[in-house]
Scaffold this motif. Structure first.
Motif, PDB file in Angstrom:
ATOM      1  N   UNK A 285       0.621  -1.009   0.178  1.00 32.16           N
ATOM      2  CA  UNK A 285       0.006  -0.274   0.263  1.00 32.16           C
ATOM      3  C   UNK A 285       0.658   1.151  -0.117  1.00 32.16           C
ATOM      4  N   UNK A 286       2.255   1.021   0.666  1.00 35.39           N
ATOM      5  CA  UNK A 286       3.023   2.419   0.629  1.00 35.39           C
ATOM      6  C   UNK A 286       3.699   2.069  -0.891  1.00 35.39           C
ATOM      7  N   UNK A 287       4.269   1.110  -1.782  1.00 38.99           N
ATOM      8  CA  UNK A 287       4.645   1.371  -2.674  1.00 38.99           C
ATOM      9  C   UNK A 287       3.844   2.013  -4.303  1.00 38.99           C
ATOM     10  N   UNK A 288       3.702   3.735  -3.599  1.00 42.07           N
ATOM     11  CA  UNK A 288       3.250   4.158  -5.182  1.00 42.07           C
ATOM     12  C   UNK A 288       4.090   5.099  -6.463  1.00 42.07           C
ATOM     13  N   UNK A 289       3.273   4.572  -7.023  1.00 41.24           N
ATOM     14  CA  UNK A 289       4.264   5.467  -8.368  1.00 41.24           C
ATOM     15  C   UNK A 289       5.052   6.833  -8.190  1.00 41.24           C
ATOM     16  N   UNK A 290       4.213   7.721  -8.259  1.00 39.36           N
ATOM     17  CA  UNK A 290       4.768   9.339  -7.171  1.00 39.36           C
ATOM     18  C   UNK A 290       5.868   8.974  -5.906  1.00 39.36           C
ATOM     19  N   UNK A 291       5.493   8.046  -5.204  1.00 38.49           N
ATOM     20  CA  UNK A 291       7.231   7.685  -4.027  1.00 38.49           C
ATOM     21  C   UNK A 291       7.936   6.993  -4.345  1.00 38.49           C
ATOM     22  N   UNK A 292       7.331   6.671  -6.022  1.00 41.30           N
ATOM     23  CA  UNK A 292       9.034   5.602  -6.627  1.00 41.30           C
ATOM     24  C   UNK A 292       9.681   6.422  -6.945  1.00 41.30           C
ATOM     25  N   UNK A 293       8.563   7.467  -7.668  1.00 38.19           N
ATOM     26  CA  UNK A 293       8.803   8.413  -8.499  1.00 38.19           C
ATOM     27  C   UNK A 293       9.844   9.509  -7.649  1.00 38.19           C
ATOM     28  N   UNK A 294       9.703   9.833  -7.013  1.00 34.41           N
ATOM     29  CA  UNK A 294      10.690  10.924  -5.879  1.00 34.41           C
ATOM     30  C   UNK A 294      12.115  10.314  -5.579  1.00 34.41           C
ATOM     31  N   UNK A 295      11.517   8.621  -4.686  1.00 36.61           N
ATOM     32  CA  UNK A 295      13.238   8.099  -4.726  1.00 36.61           C
ATOM     33  C   UNK A 295      13.624   8.155  -6.115  1.00 36.61           C
ATOM     34  N   UNK A 296      13.313   7.396  -6.870  1.00 37.01           N
ATOM     35  CA  UNK A 296      14.491   7.559  -8.161  1.00 37.01           C
ATOM     36  C   UNK A 296      14.508   8.917  -8.540  1.00 37.01           C
ATOM     37  N   UNK A 297      14.253   9.901  -8.410  1.00 40.21           N
ATOM     38  CA  UNK A 297      15.248  11.615  -8.453  1.00 40.21           C
ATOM     39  C   UNK A 297      16.033  11.476  -7.670  1.00 40.21           C
ATOM     40  N   UNK A 298      15.500  11.024  -6.697  1.00 41.87           N
ATOM     41  CA  UNK A 298      17.057  11.661  -5.674  1.00 41.87           C
ATOM     42  C   UNK A 298      18.108  10.587  -4.613  1.00 41.87           C
ATOM     43  N   UNK A 299      18.290   9.453  -6.333  1.00 45.79           N
ATOM     44  CA  UNK A 299      19.141   8.765  -4.858  1.00 45.79           C
ATOM     45  C   UNK A 299      20.370   9.646  -4.597  1.00 45.79           C
ATOM     46  N   UNK A 300      21.013   8.917  -3.594  1.00 44.30           N
ATOM     47  CA  UNK A 300      22.471   8.887  -2.931  1.00 44.30           C
ATOM     48  C   UNK A 300      22.967   9.272  -3.030  1.00 44.30           C
ATOM     49  N   UNK A 301      24.335   9.560  -3.100  1.00 45.21           N
ATOM     50  CA  UNK A 301      25.726   9.373  -3.905  1.00 45.21           C
ATOM     51  C   UNK A 301      25.674   7.992  -4.410  1.00 45.21           C
ATOM     52  N   UNK A 302      25.541   7.125  -2.528  1.00 44.84           N
ATOM     53  CA  UNK A 302      26.318   6.301  -2.053  1.00 44.84           C
ATOM     54  C   UNK A 302      25.340   5.061  -3.422  1.00 44.84           C
ATOM     55  N   UNK A 303      24.441   5.153  -3.365  1.00 45.82           N
ATOM     56  CA  UNK A 303      23.508   4.543  -3.678  1.00 45.82           C
ATOM     57  C   UNK A 303      23.674   4.617  -5.397  1.00 45.82           C
ATOM     58  N   UNK A 304      23.760   6.152  -6.373  1.00 44.81           N
ATOM     59  CA  UNK A 304      25.011   6.447  -7.626  1.00 44.81           C
ATOM     60  C   UNK A 304      25.629   5.571  -7.687  1.00 44.81           C
ATOM     61  N   UNK A 305      26.911   5.453  -6.895  1.00 41.48           N
ATOM     62  CA  UNK A 305      28.146   4.976  -6.963  1.00 41.48           C
ATOM     63  C   UNK A 305      27.739   4.193  -8.338  1.00 41.48           C
ATOM     64  N   UNK A 306      29.342   4.450  -8.654  1.00 44.04           N
ATOM     65  CA  UNK A 306      29.740   2.966 -10.088  1.00 44.04           C
ATOM     66  C   UNK A 306      28.709   3.469 -11.136  1.00 44.04           C
ATOM     67  N   UNK A 307      28.908   5.101 -11.737  1.00 43.66           N
ATOM     68  CA  UNK A 307      27.895   5.124 -12.573  1.00 43.66           C
ATOM     69  C   UNK A 307      26.541   5.097 -12.348  1.00 43.66           C
ATOM     70  N   UNK A 308      25.939   4.844 -11.900  1.00 44.63           N
ATOM     71  CA  UNK A 308      23.915   4.550 -11.495  1.00 44.63           C
ATOM     72  C   UNK A 308      23.794   3.718 -11.734  1.00 44.63           C
TER      73      UNK A 308
END
Length: 78
Positions: free
Chosen positions: A9-32
């Motif tokens: 119930x917490x997994x909405x497209x909007x929530x996922x989209x916001x989180x994908x747009x704000x990945x942390x630097x360590x989550x983007x390490x190695x080219x994302x």
């Protein structure tokens, strides 16, 4: 995404989209990620599971206190 009712119930497209747009630097390490949305969905699913079941991650500790239980001065109360 987990099949559990609370997590699903917490997994909405909007929530996922916001989180994908704000990945942390360590989550983007190695080219994302090749698929930031899938990465964000996995991160959120794990986060939701840890919140629902604090013992799900043996190396983590989730402390739950109300603001009334917290020290006003920053000092440790016993």
């Amino acid at each position: 995404m987990k099949g559990e009712a609370g997590t699903a119930s917490l997994m909405t497209d909007d929530r996922i989209g916001r989180r994908a747009a704000d990945l942390l630097p360590e989550e983007q390490a190695g080219g994302g990620s090749a698929d930031p949305r899938a990465q964000a969905e996995a991160i959120l699913a794990e986060s939701d599971e840890r919140e629902e079941q604090p013992g799900a991650a043996p190396d983590s500790f989730l402390e739950r206190r109300s603001s009334g239980e917290a020290s006003e001065t920053g000092e440790i109360t016993r």
